[in-house]
Scaffold this motif. Sequence first.
Motif, PDB file in Angstrom:
ATOM      1  N   GLY A 101     -15.027   3.699  14.776  1.00 28.03           N
ATOM      2  CA  GLY A 101     -14.926   4.311  16.104  1.00 28.03           C
ATOM      3  C   GLY A 101     -15.861   5.464  16.353  1.00 28.03           C
ATOM      4  N   ILE A 102     -16.784   5.752  15.411  1.00 28.99           N
ATOM      5  CA  ILE A 102     -17.671   6.899  15.597  1.00 28.99           C
ATOM      6  C   ILE A 102     -19.040   6.617  14.987  1.00 28.99           C
ATOM      7  CG2 ILE A 102     -16.804   8.016  13.482  1.00 28.99           C
ATOM      8  CD1 ILE A 102     -17.257  10.721  14.981  1.00 28.99           C
ATOM      9  N   VAL A 103     -20.075   7.086  15.680  1.00 32.45           N
ATOM     10  CA  VAL A 103     -21.449   6.965  15.197  1.00 32.45           C
ATOM     11  C   VAL A 103     -22.115   8.328  15.341  1.00 32.45           C
ATOM     12  CG1 VAL A 103     -23.679   5.801  15.447  1.00 32.45           C
ATOM     13  CG2 VAL A 103     -21.561   4.574  15.984  1.00 32.45           C
ATOM     14  N   VAL A 104     -22.801   8.777  14.290  1.00 28.60           N
ATOM     15  CA  VAL A 104     -23.514  10.055  14.321  1.00 28.60           C
ATOM     16  C   VAL A 104     -25.013   9.790  14.377  1.00 28.60           C
ATOM     17  CG1 VAL A 104     -23.975  12.230  13.117  1.00 28.60           C
ATOM     18  CG2 VAL A 104     -21.685  11.200  13.018  1.00 28.60           C
ATOM     19  N   HIS A 105     -25.677  10.434  15.324  1.00 32.68           N
ATOM     20  CA  HIS A 105     -27.126  10.295  15.472  1.00 32.68           C
ATOM     21  C   HIS A 105     -27.772  11.651  15.210  1.00 32.68           C
ATOM     22  CE1 HIS A 105     -26.704   6.346  17.492  1.00 32.68           C
ATOM     23  NE2 HIS A 105     -25.636   6.893  18.040  1.00 32.68           N
ATOM     24  N   SER A 106     -28.690  11.700  14.235  1.00 34.86           N
ATOM     25  CA  SER A 106     -29.459  12.915  13.970  1.00 34.86           C
ATOM     26  C   SER A 106     -30.866  12.705  14.506  1.00 34.86           C
ATOM     27  CB  SER A 106     -29.526  13.198  12.469  1.00 34.86           C
ATOM     28  OG  SER A 106     -28.504  14.038  12.071  1.00 34.86           O
ATOM     29  N   PHE A 107     -31.183  13.393  15.579  1.00 35.56           N
ATOM     30  CA  PHE A 107     -32.481  13.179  16.223  1.00 35.56           C
ATOM     31  C   PHE A 107     -33.538  14.073  15.586  1.00 35.56           C
ATOM     32  CE2 PHE A 107     -29.473  11.743  19.471  1.00 35.56           C
ATOM     33  CZ  PHE A 107     -30.009  10.491  19.731  1.00 35.56           C
ATOM     34  N   LYS A 108     -34.533  13.429  15.020  1.00 37.14           N
ATOM     35  CA  LYS A 108     -35.651  14.133  14.385  1.00 37.14           C
ATOM     36  C   LYS A 108     -36.877  14.028  15.288  1.00 37.14           C
ATOM     37  CE  LYS A 108     -33.083  14.731  10.672  1.00 37.14           C
ATOM     38  NZ  LYS A 108     -32.535  16.063  10.330  1.00 37.14           N
ATOM     39  N   LYS A 109     -38.041  14.197  14.683  1.00 34.56           N
ATOM     40  CA  LYS A 109     -39.295  14.046  15.422  1.00 34.56           C
ATOM     41  C   LYS A 109     -39.363  12.643  16.019  1.00 34.56           C
ATOM     42  CE  LYS A 109     -44.301  14.105  14.627  1.00 34.56           C
ATOM     43  NZ  LYS A 109     -45.362  14.294  13.606  1.00 34.56           N
ATOM     44  N   PRO A 110     -39.706  12.507  17.319  1.00 32.91           N
ATOM     45  CA  PRO A 110     -39.742  11.180  17.952  1.00 32.91           C
ATOM     46  C   PRO A 110     -40.710  10.232  17.250  1.00 32.91           C
ATOM     47  CG  PRO A 110     -39.897  12.916  19.607  1.00 32.91           C
ATOM     48  CD  PRO A 110     -40.042  13.579  18.277  1.00 32.91           C
ATOM     49  N   SER A 111     -40.312   8.976  17.142  1.00 34.68           N
ATOM     50  CA  SER A 111     -41.176   7.950  16.554  1.00 34.68           C
ATOM     51  C   SER A 111     -42.229   7.523  17.574  1.00 34.68           C
ATOM     52  CB  SER A 111     -40.347   6.736  16.157  1.00 34.68           C
ATOM     53  OG  SER A 111     -39.824   6.105  17.328  1.00 34.68           O
ATOM     54  N   GLU A 112     -43.183   6.722  17.131  1.00 33.25           N
ATOM     55  CA  GLU A 112     -44.210   6.220  18.046  1.00 33.25           C
ATOM     56  C   GLU A 112     -43.577   5.404  19.165  1.00 33.25           C
ATOM     57  OE1 GLU A 112     -47.510   4.210  16.302  1.00 33.25           O
ATOM     58  OE2 GLU A 112     -47.833   5.728  14.749  1.00 33.25           O
ATOM     59  N   LEU A 113     -42.584   4.585  18.812  1.00 33.08           N
ATOM     60  CA  LEU A 113     -41.895   3.782  19.821  1.00 33.08           C
ATOM     61  C   LEU A 113     -41.198   4.680  20.839  1.00 33.08           C
ATOM     62  CD1 LEU A 113     -40.776   1.125  20.982  1.00 33.08           C
ATOM     63  CD2 LEU A 113     -38.896   1.298  19.325  1.00 33.08           C
ATOM     64  N   VAL A 125     -21.808  11.192  18.176  1.00 31.77           N
ATOM     65  CA  VAL A 125     -22.153  12.595  17.962  1.00 31.77           C
ATOM     66  C   VAL A 125     -23.673  12.708  17.917  1.00 31.77           C
ATOM     67  CG1 VAL A 125     -21.908  14.601  16.454  1.00 31.77           C
ATOM     68  CG2 VAL A 125     -20.050  12.918  16.606  1.00 31.77           C
ATOM     69  N   PHE A 126     -24.211  13.575  18.755  1.00 33.77           N
ATOM     70  CA  PHE A 126     -25.644  13.877  18.714  1.00 33.77           C
ATOM     71  C   PHE A 126     -25.822  15.170  17.936  1.00 33.77           C
ATOM     72  CE2 PHE A 126     -27.176  11.633  22.888  1.00 33.77           C
ATOM     73  CZ  PHE A 126     -26.778  10.418  22.369  1.00 33.77           C
ATOM     74  N   ASN A 127     -26.365  15.043  16.719  1.00 33.16           N
ATOM     75  CA  ASN A 127     -26.684  16.202  15.887  1.00 33.16           C
ATOM     76  C   ASN A 127     -28.117  16.609  16.237  1.00 33.16           C
ATOM     77  OD1 ASN A 127     -27.127  18.100  13.934  1.00 33.16           O
ATOM     78  ND2 ASN A 127     -26.699  16.764  12.200  1.00 33.16           N
ATOM     79  N   ARG A 128     -28.230  17.613  17.058  1.00 34.68           N
ATOM     80  CA  ARG A 128     -29.416  17.927  17.858  1.00 34.68           C
ATOM     81  C   ARG A 128     -29.472  16.848  18.945  1.00 34.68           C
ATOM     82  NH1 ARG A 128     -32.415  22.059  15.839  1.00 34.68           N
ATOM     83  NH2 ARG A 128     -32.264  22.504  13.604  1.00 34.68           N
TER      84      ARG A 128
END
Length: 291
Positions: free
Chosen positions: A85-97, A119-122
């Motif tokens: 029931g939960i997904v954590v996303h850690s946003f780093k430097k954007p990829s080329e895509l 959850v958006f971690n950043r």
Amino acid sequence: MKIKTEDYLAKTPVDLSEVPTCEDFGKSGKKLEKELEKVRVDLGDFQNTLYAHGKYGVLICIQGMDTAGKDSLIREVFKDFNARGIVVHSFKKPSELELRHDFLWRHYIALPEKGKFSVFNRTHYENVLISRVHPELVLTEKIPGIHSVEDITPEFWQERFHQINHFEEHIEKTGTIVFKFFLHISKDEQKSRLLRRLRKKNKNWKFSPDDLKERKLWEDYQSYYEDAINNTSTKEVPWYIIPSDNKDAARFIVTKIMYEELKKFKDIKEPTLDTSIQKNIDSFIEQLKQE
């Protein structure tokens, strides 16, 4: 233990130098941990109901200076969640895509499904924080009309705030419940945590010399956080400013705010069984017993 969630709402205009960075409620770390355990069990139960109901998603956005405690907060707050029931996303430097799309694209596709938490971690706010401190990053987005840092005007940032507000308003109206937490720590506390990273062998991997370079830009970051909060804390999707020098208290406050606010959605209930099934439950039980 009760708190007033409105005490942590960003009351614009925000001056972060006037907002406390520490809270302990007069309790020890162990007592705060026990309070957290109680409410996170309740939040975990709510997640099961949300999943069964299947008409809302919940998005938790967590921002804060380096060492603010984002990773450990996520680990401790969501311990009692069912993993499905939960997904954590850690946003780093954007990829080329990702750079081939607009700045919100990678966040949009990571939004929670109905019945789930994300959850958006950043978060998408990095695009008005780190990109504002380092405007050369905007050039990698290949935006029409932006050819140099000089082309990035104050109006550009105002438009970006408008785009973020529109994005959040849209997802809120279509069934995504949004929480935005700024983990507010003091510069002295950040110094202590960086020293701890350097002194503890099992924490060394977290340290980068860039941490010290970014620390020198502390005042810039504080100013841009204030600007972001003041421009994007709305009645429908407000910011909460969480005093985070004390990690135990910060985790409890975040969990308590989420649980208290989610309880207000009275329509989120477990679905009732179809009448034909309900009437025959005893029969189904008996069939299983006869096997």
